[in-house]
Design a protein around this motif. Structure first.
Motif, PDB file in Angstrom:
ATOM      1  N   ALA A 130       0.864  -1.187   0.000  1.00  0.00           N
ATOM      2  CA  ALA A 130       0.000   0.000   0.000  1.00  0.00           C
ATOM      3  C   ALA A 130       0.895   1.230   0.000  1.00  0.00           C
ATOM      4  CB  ALA A 130      -0.896  -0.015   1.236  1.00  0.00           C
ATOM      5  N   LEU A 131       0.630   2.139  -0.901  1.00  0.00           N
ATOM      6  CA  LEU A 131       1.417   3.355  -1.032  1.00  0.00           C
ATOM      7  C   LEU A 131       0.552   4.570  -0.766  1.00  0.00           C
ATOM      8  CD1 LEU A 131       3.288   2.464  -4.339  1.00  0.00           C
ATOM      9  CD2 LEU A 131       4.228   2.389  -2.032  1.00  0.00           C
ATOM     10  N   ARG A 132       1.135   5.566  -0.112  1.00  0.00           N
ATOM     11  CA  ARG A 132       0.417   6.812   0.175  1.00  0.00           C
ATOM     12  C   ARG A 132       1.245   7.984  -0.343  1.00  0.00           C
ATOM     13  NH1 ARG A 132      -3.679   6.637   4.189  1.00  0.00           N
ATOM     14  NH2 ARG A 132      -3.818   4.628   5.213  1.00  0.00           N
ATOM     15  N   SER A 133       0.550   9.004  -0.804  1.00  0.00           N
ATOM     16  CA  SER A 133       1.220  10.240  -1.209  1.00  0.00           C
ATOM     17  C   SER A 133       1.636  11.002   0.045  1.00  0.00           C
ATOM     18  CB  SER A 133       0.272  11.095  -2.045  1.00  0.00           C
ATOM     19  OG  SER A 133      -0.783  11.583  -1.226  1.00  0.00           O
ATOM     20  N   ARG A 182       6.482  11.274  -8.673  1.00  0.00           N
ATOM     21  CA  ARG A 182       5.693  11.161  -7.435  1.00  0.00           C
ATOM     22  C   ARG A 182       6.524  10.587  -6.300  1.00  0.00           C
ATOM     23  NH1 ARG A 182       0.250   8.282  -7.949  1.00  0.00           N
ATOM     24  NH2 ARG A 182      -0.012   9.380  -5.988  1.00  0.00           N
ATOM     25  N   THR A 183       6.385  11.175  -5.145  1.00  0.00           N
ATOM     26  CA  THR A 183       6.989  10.650  -3.924  1.00  0.00           C
ATOM     27  C   THR A 183       5.903   9.896  -3.180  1.00  0.00           C
ATOM     28  OG1 THR A 183       8.543  12.489  -3.768  1.00  0.00           O
ATOM     29  CG2 THR A 183       8.113  11.250  -1.746  1.00  0.00           C
ATOM     30  N   LEU A 184       6.142   8.612  -2.961  1.00  0.00           N
ATOM     31  CA  LEU A 184       5.168   7.762  -2.282  1.00  0.00           C
ATOM     32  C   LEU A 184       5.824   7.111  -1.075  1.00  0.00           C
ATOM     33  CD1 LEU A 184       3.678   6.119  -5.473  1.00  0.00           C
ATOM     34  CD2 LEU A 184       2.660   7.947  -4.126  1.00  0.00           C
ATOM     35  N   ILE A 185       5.019   6.816  -0.092  1.00  0.00           N
ATOM     36  CA  ILE A 185       5.506   6.215   1.144  1.00  0.00           C
ATOM     37  C   ILE A 185       4.707   4.942   1.392  1.00  0.00           C
ATOM     38  CG2 ILE A 185       5.872   6.583   3.609  1.00  0.00           C
ATOM     39  CD1 ILE A 185       5.851   9.640   2.870  1.00  0.00           C
ATOM     40  N   ARG A 186       5.437   3.868   1.648  1.00  0.00           N
ATOM     41  CA  ARG A 186       4.771   2.587   1.898  1.00  0.00           C
ATOM     42  C   ARG A 186       4.100   2.605   3.268  1.00  0.00           C
ATOM     43  NH1 ARG A 186       9.145  -1.978   1.126  1.00  0.00           N
ATOM     44  NH2 ARG A 186       9.918  -0.822   2.905  1.00  0.00           N
ATOM     45  N   GLN A 187       2.924   2.009   3.336  1.00  0.00           N
ATOM     46  CA  GLN A 187       2.173   1.948   4.593  1.00  0.00           C
ATOM     47  C   GLN A 187       2.984   1.258   5.676  1.00  0.00           C
ATOM     48  OE1 GLN A 187      -0.987   3.316   5.298  1.00  0.00           O
ATOM     49  NE2 GLN A 187      -0.338   2.829   7.366  1.00  0.00           N
ATOM     50  N   CYS A 188       3.716   0.212   5.322  1.00  0.00           N
ATOM     51  CA  CYS A 188       4.507  -0.509   6.325  1.00  0.00           C
ATOM     52  C   CYS A 188       5.605   0.379   6.901  1.00  0.00           C
ATOM     53  CB  CYS A 188       5.074  -1.806   5.754  1.00  0.00           C
ATOM     54  SG  CYS A 188       6.191  -1.601   4.352  1.00  0.00           S
ATOM     55  N   ASP A 189       6.163   1.304   6.081  1.00  0.00           N
ATOM     56  CA  ASP A 189       7.178   2.233   6.592  1.00  0.00           C
ATOM     57  C   ASP A 189       6.553   3.272   7.523  1.00  0.00           C
ATOM     58  OD1 ASP A 189       9.296   1.004   5.264  1.00  0.00           O
ATOM     59  OD2 ASP A 189       8.980   2.189   3.452  1.00  0.00           O
ATOM     60  N   LEU A 222      10.534  14.843   7.248  1.00  0.00           N
ATOM     61  CA  LEU A 222      10.902  13.496   7.694  1.00  0.00           C
ATOM     62  C   LEU A 222      11.503  12.688   6.547  1.00  0.00           C
ATOM     63  CD1 LEU A 222       7.785  12.683   9.914  1.00  0.00           C
ATOM     64  CD2 LEU A 222      10.118  13.146  10.712  1.00  0.00           C
ATOM     65  N   VAL A 223      10.929  12.838   5.359  1.00  0.00           N
ATOM     66  CA  VAL A 223      11.450  12.141   4.176  1.00  0.00           C
ATOM     67  C   VAL A 223      12.833  12.686   3.825  1.00  0.00           C
ATOM     68  CG1 VAL A 223      11.116  11.833   1.684  1.00  0.00           C
ATOM     69  CG2 VAL A 223       9.193  11.486   3.252  1.00  0.00           C
ATOM     70  N   ARG A 224      12.979  14.001   3.806  1.00  0.00           N
ATOM     71  CA  ARG A 224      14.251  14.636   3.448  1.00  0.00           C
ATOM     72  C   ARG A 224      15.370  14.225   4.410  1.00  0.00           C
ATOM     73  NH1 ARG A 224      12.266  19.374   2.791  1.00  0.00           N
ATOM     74  NH2 ARG A 224      12.562  20.094   4.908  1.00  0.00           N
ATOM     75  N   ARG A 225      15.045  14.098   5.701  1.00  0.00           N
ATOM     76  CA  ARG A 225      16.035  13.696   6.704  1.00  0.00           C
ATOM     77  C   ARG A 225      16.341  12.196   6.661  1.00  0.00           C
ATOM     78  NH1 ARG A 225      13.683  16.605  12.135  1.00  0.00           N
ATOM     79  NH2 ARG A 225      14.174  18.748  11.570  1.00  0.00           N
ATOM     80  N   GLY A 226      15.541  11.450   5.921  1.00  0.00           N
ATOM     81  CA  GLY A 226      15.747  10.008   5.845  1.00  0.00           C
ATOM     82  C   GLY A 226      15.088   9.243   6.980  1.00  0.00           C
ATOM     83  N   GLU A 227      14.289   9.920   7.771  1.00  0.00           N
ATOM     84  CA  GLU A 227      13.611   9.272   8.897  1.00  0.00           C
ATOM     85  C   GLU A 227      12.407   8.467   8.445  1.00  0.00           C
ATOM     86  OE1 GLU A 227      12.928  11.918  12.260  1.00  0.00           O
ATOM     87  OE2 GLU A 227      14.508  13.229  11.489  1.00  0.00           O
TER      88      GLU A 227
END
Length: 67
Positions: free
Chosen positions: A11-14, A46-53, A32-37
């Motif tokens: 599952a991916l979220r914007s 597109r920048t997407l973030i996995r639900q598990c992350d 948080l994304v820019r810092r690598g956290e």
């Protein structure tokens, strides 16, 4: 011929969806994304973030109760 099962896509979220889910501002999620956290996945522009992350980040931020 052997058939292989396709792995379900995570599952991916914007950024905006992640911000809403985490009850944060979009700029905080971007930071948080820019810092690598908070790991990101890029698909095209597109920048997407996995639900598990997201769930792992939240779990790691939980402060244990003090007795």
């Amino acid at each position: 011929m052997r058939k292989t099962k396709a792995q379900p896509l995570p599952a991916l979220r914007s950024i905006d969806q992640t911000a809403t889910y985490m009850q944060l501002s979009s700029s905080t999620v971007r930071r948080l994304v820019r810092r690598g956290e908070l790991p990101q996945t890029r698909i095209g522009s597109r920048t997407l973030i996995r639900q598990c992350d997201i769930d792992a980040f939240i779990a790691s931020a939980v402060v244990p109760k003090q007795s």
